[in-house]
Design a protein around this motif. Structure first.
Motif, PDB file in Angstrom:
ATOM      1  N   UNK A 127      31.656  32.144  50.051  1.00  0.00           N
ATOM      2  CA  UNK A 127      32.467  32.550  51.208  1.00  0.00           C
ATOM      3  C   UNK A 127      33.762  33.216  50.733  1.00  0.00           C
ATOM      4  N   UNK A 128      34.410  32.613  49.746  1.00  0.00           N
ATOM      5  CA  UNK A 128      35.660  33.167  49.233  1.00  0.00           C
ATOM      6  C   UNK A 128      35.440  34.562  48.655  1.00  0.00           C
ATOM      7  N   UNK A 129      34.389  34.737  47.886  1.00  0.00           N
ATOM      8  CA  UNK A 129      34.110  36.054  47.299  1.00  0.00           C
ATOM      9  C   UNK A 129      33.835  37.088  48.385  1.00  0.00           C
ATOM     10  N   UNK A 130      33.161  36.674  49.446  1.00  0.00           N
ATOM     11  CA  UNK A 130      32.887  37.591  50.556  1.00  0.00           C
ATOM     12  C   UNK A 130      34.182  37.993  51.259  1.00  0.00           C
ATOM     13  N   UNK A 131      35.082  37.024  51.454  1.00  0.00           N
ATOM     14  CA  UNK A 131      36.369  37.322  52.095  1.00  0.00           C
ATOM     15  C   UNK A 131      37.191  38.267  51.232  1.00  0.00           C
ATOM     16  N   UNK A 132      37.281  37.991  49.945  1.00  0.00           N
ATOM     17  CA  UNK A 132      38.062  38.839  49.045  1.00  0.00           C
ATOM     18  C   UNK A 132      37.483  40.253  48.970  1.00  0.00           C
ATOM     19  N   UNK A 133      36.171  40.352  49.064  1.00  0.00           N
ATOM     20  CA  UNK A 133      35.521  41.658  48.992  1.00  0.00           C
ATOM     21  C   UNK A 133      35.861  42.532  50.200  1.00  0.00           C
ATOM     22  N   UNK A 134      36.165  41.886  51.342  1.00  0.00           N
ATOM     23  CA  UNK A 134      36.440  42.635  52.567  1.00  0.00           C
ATOM     24  C   UNK A 134      37.931  42.718  52.898  1.00  0.00           C
ATOM     25  N   UNK A 180      41.581  43.805  52.780  1.00  0.00           N
ATOM     26  CA  UNK A 180      42.370  44.927  52.269  1.00  0.00           C
ATOM     27  C   UNK A 180      43.630  44.442  51.550  1.00  0.00           C
ATOM     28  N   UNK A 181      44.198  43.325  52.019  1.00  0.00           N
ATOM     29  CA  UNK A 181      45.412  42.808  51.391  1.00  0.00           C
ATOM     30  C   UNK A 181      45.148  42.286  49.975  1.00  0.00           C
ATOM     31  N   UNK A 182      43.883  42.035  49.671  1.00  0.00           N
ATOM     32  CA  UNK A 182      43.515  41.579  48.329  1.00  0.00           C
ATOM     33  C   UNK A 182      42.886  42.688  47.497  1.00  0.00           C
ATOM     34  N   UNK A 183      42.935  43.912  48.011  1.00  0.00           N
ATOM     35  CA  UNK A 183      42.375  45.037  47.284  1.00  0.00           C
ATOM     36  C   UNK A 183      40.920  45.293  47.560  1.00  0.00           C
ATOM     37  N   UNK A 184      40.267  44.413  48.354  1.00  0.00           N
ATOM     38  CA  UNK A 184      38.868  44.593  48.678  1.00  0.00           C
ATOM     39  C   UNK A 184      37.984  44.585  47.447  1.00  0.00           C
ATOM     40  N   UNK A 185      36.887  45.336  47.532  1.00  0.00           N
ATOM     41  CA  UNK A 185      35.950  45.388  46.412  1.00  0.00           C
ATOM     42  C   UNK A 185      36.548  46.097  45.205  1.00  0.00           C
ATOM     43  N   UNK A 186      37.511  46.983  45.445  1.00  0.00           N
ATOM     44  CA  UNK A 186      38.167  47.698  44.341  1.00  0.00           C
ATOM     45  C   UNK A 186      39.020  46.753  43.513  1.00  0.00           C
ATOM     46  N   UNK A 187      39.663  45.807  44.178  1.00  0.00           N
ATOM     47  CA  UNK A 187      40.462  44.821  43.471  1.00  0.00           C
ATOM     48  C   UNK A 187      41.944  45.142  43.446  1.00  0.00           C
ATOM     49  N   UNK A 188      42.702  44.226  42.901  1.00  0.00           N
ATOM     50  CA  UNK A 188      44.155  44.390  42.759  1.00  0.00           C
ATOM     51  C   UNK A 188      44.463  45.056  41.428  1.00  0.00           C
ATOM     52  N   UNK A 189      45.183  46.156  41.488  1.00  0.00           N
ATOM     53  CA  UNK A 189      45.564  46.860  40.282  1.00  0.00           C
ATOM     54  C   UNK A 189      47.077  46.852  40.140  1.00  0.00           C
ATOM     55  N   UNK A 190      47.542  47.124  38.957  1.00  0.00           N
ATOM     56  CA  UNK A 190      48.979  47.205  38.724  1.00  0.00           C
ATOM     57  C   UNK A 190      49.694  45.866  38.757  1.00  0.00           C
ATOM     58  N   UNK A 221      36.861  40.674  43.079  1.00  0.00           N
ATOM     59  CA  UNK A 221      35.912  39.570  43.304  1.00  0.00           C
ATOM     60  C   UNK A 221      34.935  39.391  42.153  1.00  0.00           C
ATOM     61  N   UNK A 222      34.607  40.480  41.465  1.00  0.00           N
ATOM     62  CA  UNK A 222      33.698  40.396  40.331  1.00  0.00           C
ATOM     63  C   UNK A 222      34.281  39.686  39.128  1.00  0.00           C
ATOM     64  N   UNK A 223      35.595  39.442  39.144  1.00  0.00           N
ATOM     65  CA  UNK A 223      36.219  38.705  38.046  1.00  0.00           C
ATOM     66  C   UNK A 223      35.878  37.218  38.089  1.00  0.00           C
ATOM     67  N   UNK A 224      35.375  36.746  39.238  1.00  0.00           N
ATOM     68  CA  UNK A 224      35.115  35.316  39.415  1.00  0.00           C
ATOM     69  C   UNK A 224      33.722  35.094  39.996  1.00  0.00           C
TER      70      UNK A 224
END
Length: 319
Positions: free
Chosen positions: A116-123, A125-135, A227-230
């Motif tokens: 569930x957490x991975x699905x939420x993070x993937x969608x 936008x505040x967490x970078x979505x599937x692209x992830x957090x950069x910088x 999300x792919x990091x975890x």
């Protein structure tokens, strides 16, 4: 004797980082990060008898908490401080309902939470979505910026030392004795006056805090999260590390983490050879965990640390 061994290990830990190459230093840091989460899981599995297949979800919570606070507040140290707190708070919140479950039901519930957490993070936008957090900025304390791998190696292993000290003090306390009774028999522990529900929630929360600290350090070291990091495989990896090292031993978590990480790295190098098939990395990454669990169950039921301690006691008896 134990103090001398501890001091020797601490001295070796401090002396090793400057001697390693860049690739070796990366592995050294990742061992430290994984060890923190594994120490927490070893507490949960070995001392409280609770099975979790979602430890990496708390690593993710800690990592994202640290990264978001560092990006939006400009105080990376605040993110690192908040990482274990956020993970522990989430564990305390969700632990109240799911810790009513037992055995494989609890394992599946923790696995579901990670999905569930991975699905939420993937969608999100505040967490970078599937692209992830950069910088994600480098960790800093005032004017001191940790901008080298050697610095992060020391930070990671300071985190390992902190988690091991906290775990050791918890295990050696009255609460620790109650946890061991709980792992043996919940009915017997309750009859002896152990607050079963409270202790289960306590160790679940502490375990999550350790994983959250690991996630925070990992976020600053890598500088990027997605999300792919975890993945779910990371949670399985933590379980294998705890079992191989020996459940119910603090040092076993560290030993199991080192052995499994080095073995996985060795097999990954082998799998990426030009003469290996394309599917070799995926097959070996999953197969190694299954093989390690089978070997441990058959030949080292108490893990590496537990078996070594047993042999040491037998040797003392014969002498």
């Amino acid at each position: 004797m134990k103090i001398a061994v501890t001091l020797l290990v601490a001295a070796a830990t401090l002396a090793i980082p400057p001697l390693l190459s860049a690739s070796q230093l990366t592995i050294y840091i990742l061992i430290g990060v994984a060890a923190m989460a594994t120490v927490g899981l070893s507490l949960l599995l070995g001392y409280a008898g609770q099975v979790s297949l979602g430890q990496a979800s708390f690593t993710a919570i800690g990592g994202y908490t640290a990264a978001l606070l560092a990006i939006h507040t400009g105080y990376p140290w605040l993110g690192l401080l908040a990482a274990p707190i956020a993970a522990a708070a989430c564990a305390a919140l969700i632990g109240v309902p799911i810790l009513r479950l037992r055995g494989h039901q609890l394992a599946f519930a923790t696995l579901a939470l990670q999905l569930i957490l991975l699905s939420v993070l993937d969608q999100a936008s505040w967490a970078g979505g599937a692209i992830g957090l950069q910088g994600i900025p480098r960790l800093s304390f005032g004017s001191m910026v940790l901008d080298s791998d050697v610095a992060y190696a020391y930070l990671a292993w300071v985190g390992v030392a902190l988690t091991m000290v906290v775990a050791r003090n918890l295990v050696g306390s009255r609460t620790g004795r109650g946890l061991r009774a709980l792992a043996t028999s919940e009915i017997g522990a309750a009859a002896s006056g152990v607050p079963v529900g409270g202790y289960r929630l306590l160790v679940f929360t502490v375990s999550a805090a350790f994983a959250g600290l690991a996630g925070g350090i990992y976020a600053f070291y890598v500088g990027y999260l997605s999300p792919g990091s975890f993945p779910v495989l990371l949670s399985i990896q933590y379980v294998v590390m705890a079992v191989v090292g020996g459940l119910g031993t603090i040092w076993g978590a560290l030993l199991g983490t080192a052995v499994v990480t080095l073995l996985v790295q060795l097999l990954s190098t082998l799998a990426t050879r030009p003469d290996m098939p394309d599917y070799a990395p995926a097959v070996l990454s999953y197969a190694v965990y299954a093989v390690l669990l089978v070997i441990t169950a058959l030949f080292l039921p108490r893990g590496l640390a537990g078996s070594a301690a047993t042999r040491g006691r037998k040797a003392d008896t014969w002498t």
